[in-house]
Scaffold this motif. Structure first.
Motif, PDB file in Angstrom:
ATOM      1  N   VAL A 344      50.777  55.327  32.794  1.00 24.24           N
ATOM      2  CA  VAL A 344      51.842  56.148  32.211  1.00 24.24           C
ATOM      3  C   VAL A 344      53.017  55.234  31.902  1.00 24.24           C
ATOM      4  O   VAL A 344      53.426  54.421  32.731  1.00 24.24           O
ATOM      5  N   ASN A 345      53.552  55.342  30.709  1.00 26.26           N
ATOM      6  CA  ASN A 345      54.667  54.488  30.287  1.00 26.26           C
ATOM      7  C   ASN A 345      55.939  54.903  31.038  1.00 26.26           C
ATOM      8  O   ASN A 345      56.477  55.980  30.800  1.00 26.26           O
ATOM      9  N   ASN A 346      56.374  54.068  31.950  1.00 28.80           N
ATOM     10  CA  ASN A 346      57.566  54.355  32.740  1.00 28.80           C
ATOM     11  C   ASN A 346      58.383  53.075  32.827  1.00 28.80           C
ATOM     12  O   ASN A 346      58.010  52.126  33.504  1.00 28.80           O
ATOM     13  N   PRO A 347      59.525  53.016  32.128  1.00 28.41           N
ATOM     14  CA  PRO A 347      60.327  51.771  32.129  1.00 28.41           C
ATOM     15  C   PRO A 347      60.878  51.418  33.502  1.00 28.41           C
ATOM     16  O   PRO A 347      61.309  50.287  33.724  1.00 28.41           O
ATOM     17  N   LEU A 348      60.883  52.368  34.441  1.00 30.69           N
ATOM     18  CA  LEU A 348      61.398  52.097  35.785  1.00 30.69           C
ATOM     19  C   LEU A 348      60.343  51.476  36.703  1.00 30.69           C
ATOM     20  O   LEU A 348      60.648  51.119  37.841  1.00 30.69           O
ATOM     21  N   LEU A 349      59.135  51.341  36.217  1.00 31.54           N
ATOM     22  CA  LEU A 349      58.040  50.837  37.048  1.00 31.54           C
ATOM     23  C   LEU A 349      58.111  49.311  37.161  1.00 31.54           C
ATOM     24  O   LEU A 349      57.946  48.603  36.163  1.00 31.54           O
ATOM     25  N   PRO A 350      58.375  48.775  38.375  1.00 28.57           N
ATOM     26  CA  PRO A 350      58.429  47.303  38.514  1.00 28.57           C
ATOM     27  C   PRO A 350      57.068  46.670  38.214  1.00 28.57           C
ATOM     28  O   PRO A 350      56.022  47.239  38.552  1.00 28.57           O
ATOM     29  N   ASP A 351      57.104  45.488  37.619  1.00 26.02           N
ATOM     30  CA  ASP A 351      55.859  44.819  37.231  1.00 26.02           C
ATOM     31  C   ASP A 351      54.978  44.488  38.431  1.00 26.02           C
ATOM     32  O   ASP A 351      53.753  44.461  38.322  1.00 26.02           O
ATOM     33  N   ASP A 352      55.611  44.193  39.588  1.00 27.05           N
ATOM     34  CA  ASP A 352      54.827  43.762  40.745  1.00 27.05           C
ATOM     35  C   ASP A 352      54.504  44.905  41.707  1.00 27.05           C
ATOM     36  O   ASP A 352      54.072  44.660  42.834  1.00 27.05           O
ATOM     37  N   PHE A 353      54.704  46.128  41.266  1.00 26.64           N
ATOM     38  CA  PHE A 353      54.331  47.262  42.118  1.00 26.64           C
ATOM     39  C   PHE A 353      52.956  47.768  41.692  1.00 26.64           C
ATOM     40  O   PHE A 353      52.808  48.446  40.676  1.00 26.64           O
ATOM     41  N   GLY A 354      51.946  47.414  42.456  1.00 34.62           N
ATOM     42  CA  GLY A 354      50.578  47.808  42.129  1.00 34.62           C
ATOM     43  C   GLY A 354      49.837  46.695  41.421  1.00 34.62           C
ATOM     44  O   GLY A 354      50.084  46.418  40.237  1.00 34.62           O
ATOM     45  N   ILE A 355      48.949  46.027  42.142  1.00 33.65           N
ATOM     46  CA  ILE A 355      48.159  44.937  41.577  1.00 33.65           C
ATOM     47  C   ILE A 355      46.689  45.320  41.631  1.00 33.65           C
ATOM     48  O   ILE A 355      46.177  45.737  42.675  1.00 33.65           O
ATOM     49  N   ARG A 356      45.994  45.176  40.517  1.00 31.08           N
ATOM     50  CA  ARG A 356      44.558  45.480  40.465  1.00 31.08           C
ATOM     51  C   ARG A 356      43.792  44.342  41.159  1.00 31.08           C
ATOM     52  O   ARG A 356      43.953  43.167  40.816  1.00 31.08           O
ATOM     53  N   LEU A 357      42.984  44.709  42.140  1.00 34.43           N
ATOM     54  CA  LEU A 357      42.245  43.704  42.912  1.00 34.43           C
ATOM     55  C   LEU A 357      40.825  43.555  42.381  1.00 34.43           C
ATOM     56  O   LEU A 357      40.078  44.534  42.285  1.00 34.43           O
ATOM     57  N   THR A 358      40.472  42.319  42.057  1.00 38.91           N
ATOM     58  CA  THR A 358      39.107  41.970  41.657  1.00 38.91           C
ATOM     59  C   THR A 358      38.778  40.636  42.316  1.00 38.91           C
ATOM     60  O   THR A 358      39.652  39.976  42.895  1.00 38.91           O
ATOM     61  N   SER A 359      37.539  40.214  42.196  1.00 33.56           N
ATOM     62  CA  SER A 359      37.168  38.914  42.780  1.00 33.56           C
ATOM     63  C   SER A 359      37.909  37.786  42.076  1.00 33.56           C
ATOM     64  O   SER A 359      38.122  36.714  42.664  1.00 33.56           O
ATOM     65  N   GLU A 360      38.316  38.005  40.819  1.00 33.92           N
ATOM     66  CA  GLU A 360      39.057  36.970  40.102  1.00 33.92           C
ATOM     67  C   GLU A 360      40.524  36.924  40.526  1.00 33.92           C
ATOM     68  O   GLU A 360      41.162  35.869  40.511  1.00 33.92           O
ATOM     69  N   SER A 361      41.086  38.080  40.934  1.00 28.00           N
ATOM     70  CA  SER A 361      42.530  38.127  41.204  1.00 28.00           C
ATOM     71  C   SER A 361      42.879  38.058  42.682  1.00 28.00           C
ATOM     72  O   SER A 361      44.036  37.787  43.033  1.00 28.00           O
ATOM     73  N   ILE A 362      41.920  38.292  43.567  1.00 28.69           N
ATOM     74  CA  ILE A 362      42.255  38.534  44.969  1.00 28.69           C
ATOM     75  C   ILE A 362      42.932  37.335  45.637  1.00 28.69           C
ATOM     76  O   ILE A 362      43.951  37.501  46.332  1.00 28.69           O
ATOM     77  N   GLU A 363      42.422  36.119  45.462  1.00 29.00           N
ATOM     78  CA  GLU A 363      43.000  34.983  46.188  1.00 29.00           C
ATOM     79  C   GLU A 363      44.411  34.672  45.710  1.00 29.00           C
ATOM     80  O   GLU A 363      45.306  34.373  46.528  1.00 29.00           O
ATOM     81  N   ALA A 364      44.630  34.729  44.391  1.00 28.74           N
ATOM     82  CA  ALA A 364      45.985  34.492  43.865  1.00 28.74           C
ATOM     83  C   ALA A 364      46.940  35.563  44.374  1.00 28.74           C
ATOM     84  O   ALA A 364      48.095  35.276  44.730  1.00 28.74           O
ATOM     85  N   HIS A 365      46.445  36.797  44.451  1.00 31.07           N
ATOM     86  CA  HIS A 365      47.286  37.894  44.934  1.00 31.07           C
ATOM     87  C   HIS A 365      47.629  37.703  46.411  1.00 31.07           C
ATOM     88  O   HIS A 365      48.800  37.841  46.813  1.00 31.07           O
ATOM     89  N   LEU A 366      46.643  37.359  47.220  1.00 29.35           N
ATOM     90  CA  LEU A 366      46.903  37.163  48.646  1.00 29.35           C
ATOM     91  C   LEU A 366      47.884  36.013  48.871  1.00 29.35           C
ATOM     92  O   LEU A 366      48.753  36.085  49.754  1.00 29.35           O
ATOM     93  N   SER A 367      47.742  34.970  48.074  1.00 28.59           N
ATOM     94  CA  SER A 367      48.666  33.836  48.185  1.00 28.59           C
ATOM     95  C   SER A 367      50.086  34.269  47.842  1.00 28.59           C
ATOM     96  O   SER A 367      51.055  33.890  48.516  1.00 28.59           O
ATOM     97  N   CYS A 368      50.219  35.090  46.812  1.00 29.01           N
ATOM     98  CA  CYS A 368      51.532  35.584  46.388  1.00 29.01           C
ATOM     99  C   CYS A 368      52.149  36.464  47.487  1.00 29.01           C
ATOM    100  O   CYS A 368      53.339  36.335  47.802  1.00 29.01           O
ATOM    101  N   VAL A 369      51.339  37.331  48.078  1.00 30.78           N
ATOM    102  CA  VAL A 369      51.833  38.213  49.147  1.00 30.78           C
ATOM    103  C   VAL A 369      52.287  37.382  50.344  1.00 30.78           C
ATOM    104  O   VAL A 369      53.299  37.686  50.983  1.00 30.78           O
ATOM    105  N   ARG A 370      51.544  36.318  50.632  1.00 36.25           N
ATOM    106  CA  ARG A 370      51.905  35.431  51.742  1.00 36.25           C
ATOM    107  C   ARG A 370      53.307  34.841  51.534  1.00 36.25           C
ATOM    108  O   ARG A 370      54.141  34.840  52.440  1.00 36.25           O
TER     109      ARG A 370
END
Length: 407
Positions: A344-370
């Motif tokens: 849903v198009n919501n200009p108030l939605l922060p870019d880093d709120f909600g990350i889609r997890l896949t085998s390609e994205s998981i390690e980079a995401h975990l590193s970022c969260v760390r």
């Protein structure tokens, strides 16, 4: 004479049964019969929250929804009926407070068995994968498909137990019901969720419960995360694929404070392994069944929302915008979460709120969260100090208890 007496007794008994059924159906305290709601008669369902597992099972049998929401009280409170994605759909919030994975799987089976289910939104929490977790009181296999019998609702109407609930419900019609049985959503109430000590006190109460779980873990009585809970997760995925459901998985947007006890007790790696396991099994099941993995969203990271400032201790007036306490957020945040999931198009939605997890994205995401976690820890010394104090106090209590036991 005896014949007339016996007849009168039978008529009296039948009348009593009919009276019980009439009261139960009219008051309809669990909304199991769908009786129209009349103000000061049956509009409020103040007892529903005490029998939510029974009530929701019967409601699902009656409504036969096209979409359901599953999860814990975090989902129950955050996913309300007002989001545009639900407009025009027969959907129901089937989340249950303290739900374990087995309960969620069985309620999903029950919803599918009604024959109309097309979509499910499933909230997953770390605690659910603890095999020490068992179904809550009120969970009953006999009220869920395939064990449901056609005459069960008739039997419920004549139930003396339900009659007691009906009578209590009539006596409390003046009380506002926080639970909406029509949507299954727990609207909550700030005062009842936060208590009279303000939000800082509410945060520390939640953290005390978390600390009680993680402190024994490092003392040698660690909750074991065996395969059984993963089996339930896998079974949900298989069932959803087999029934061609549009399933969406998400990790709840708990506040940053909630993760700190795990970090302090050296269990951060287990949280990361849990997320890896969710991704791995989601994709493995999809490959095995020749289908695409279900969308899996992580809202549990560190961002401007999940790090919202907690009011100071003793501040009774301040109210947080997104959260009741560290574990439960308001439905306004649930709406924002669904904006991300359903694009849903919501200009108030922060870019880093909600990350889609896949085998390609998981390690980079975990590193970022760390990295984000370390930054939060460095910039929130007050919260870190409070949590370390709680852990220290709990550890001291356990040490005294062990010493007493050994003596």
């Amino acid at each position: 004479m005896w014949k007339r007496y016996n007849r009168n007794v039978l008529i009296a008994i039948a009348a009593l049964f009919l009276l019980v059924a009439a009261v139960n159906v009219i008051v309809d305290p669990l909304w199991a019969f769908g009786t129209p709601r009349i103000a000061k008669v049956n509009a409020n369902k103040p007892i529903f929250s005490r029998f939510v597992r029974l009530g929701k099972a019967h409601i699902i049998s009656r409504l036969k929804p096209q979409a359901v929401v599953l999860g814990s009280s975090r989902t129950e409170l955050s996913i309300g009926p007002g989001h545009p994605h639900h407009a025009g759909k027969d959907w129901y919030n089937l989340a249950l407070s303290g739900a374990c994975l087995y309960e969620m799987r069985r309620y999903l089976d029950h919803a599918i068995a009604q024959g109309r289910l097309q979509e499910a939104l499933v909230g997953l929490d770390f605690y659910m994968f603890d095999t020490n977790l068992v179904p809550k009181p009120g969970f009953d296999e006999s009220i869920l498909a395939p064990n449901v019998k056609p005459w069960d609702r008739v039997a419920l109407a004549f139930s003396s137990s339900l009659f007691k609930i009906s009578a209590e419900s009539v006596g409390k019609q003046w009380r506002d019901s926080l639970y909406d049985p029509v949507s299954g959503h727990d609207f909550g109430k700030f005062e009842s969720l936060v208590g009279d000590g303000g939000q800082y006190a509410a945060f520390t109460r939640v953290l005390s419960r978390i600390v009680n779980k993680v402190v024994p873990a490092q003392a040698g009585a660690e909750p074991v995360r065996k395969s059984e809970t993963w089996d339930q997760y896998e079974a949900m995925l298989v069932t959803a694929h087999a029934n061609d459901l549009r399933l969406t998985l998400f990790l709840s947007p708990v506040h940053a404070w909630l993760w700190q006890p795990y970090k302090e007790r050296g269990q951060w790696g287990k949280i990361e392994d849990w997320k890896r396991g969710l991704v791995r099994l989601n994709e493995a099941v999809a490959r095995r069944m020749g289908r695409s993995p279900f969308p899996l969203w992580d809202f549990s990271g560190y961002n401007i929302i999940t790090t919202e400032r907690v009011p100071d201790a003793g501040d009774m007036a301040a109210q947080m915008h997104w959260y009741y306490e560290a574990s439960h957020c308001r439905s306004i945040l649930g709406d924002l979460m669904q904006d991300r999931i359903y694009a849903v198009n919501n200009p108030l939605l922060p870019d880093d709120f909600g990350i889609r997890l896949t085998s390609e994205s998981i390690e980079a995401h975990l590193s970022c969260v760390r990295v984000d976690q370390q930054h939060w820890e460095q910039t929130h010394p007050r919260a870190v100090a409070a949590i370390r104090t709680l852990i220290s106090e709990r550890s001291a209590e356990l040490a005294v208890r062990r010493n007493d036991d050994s003596n």
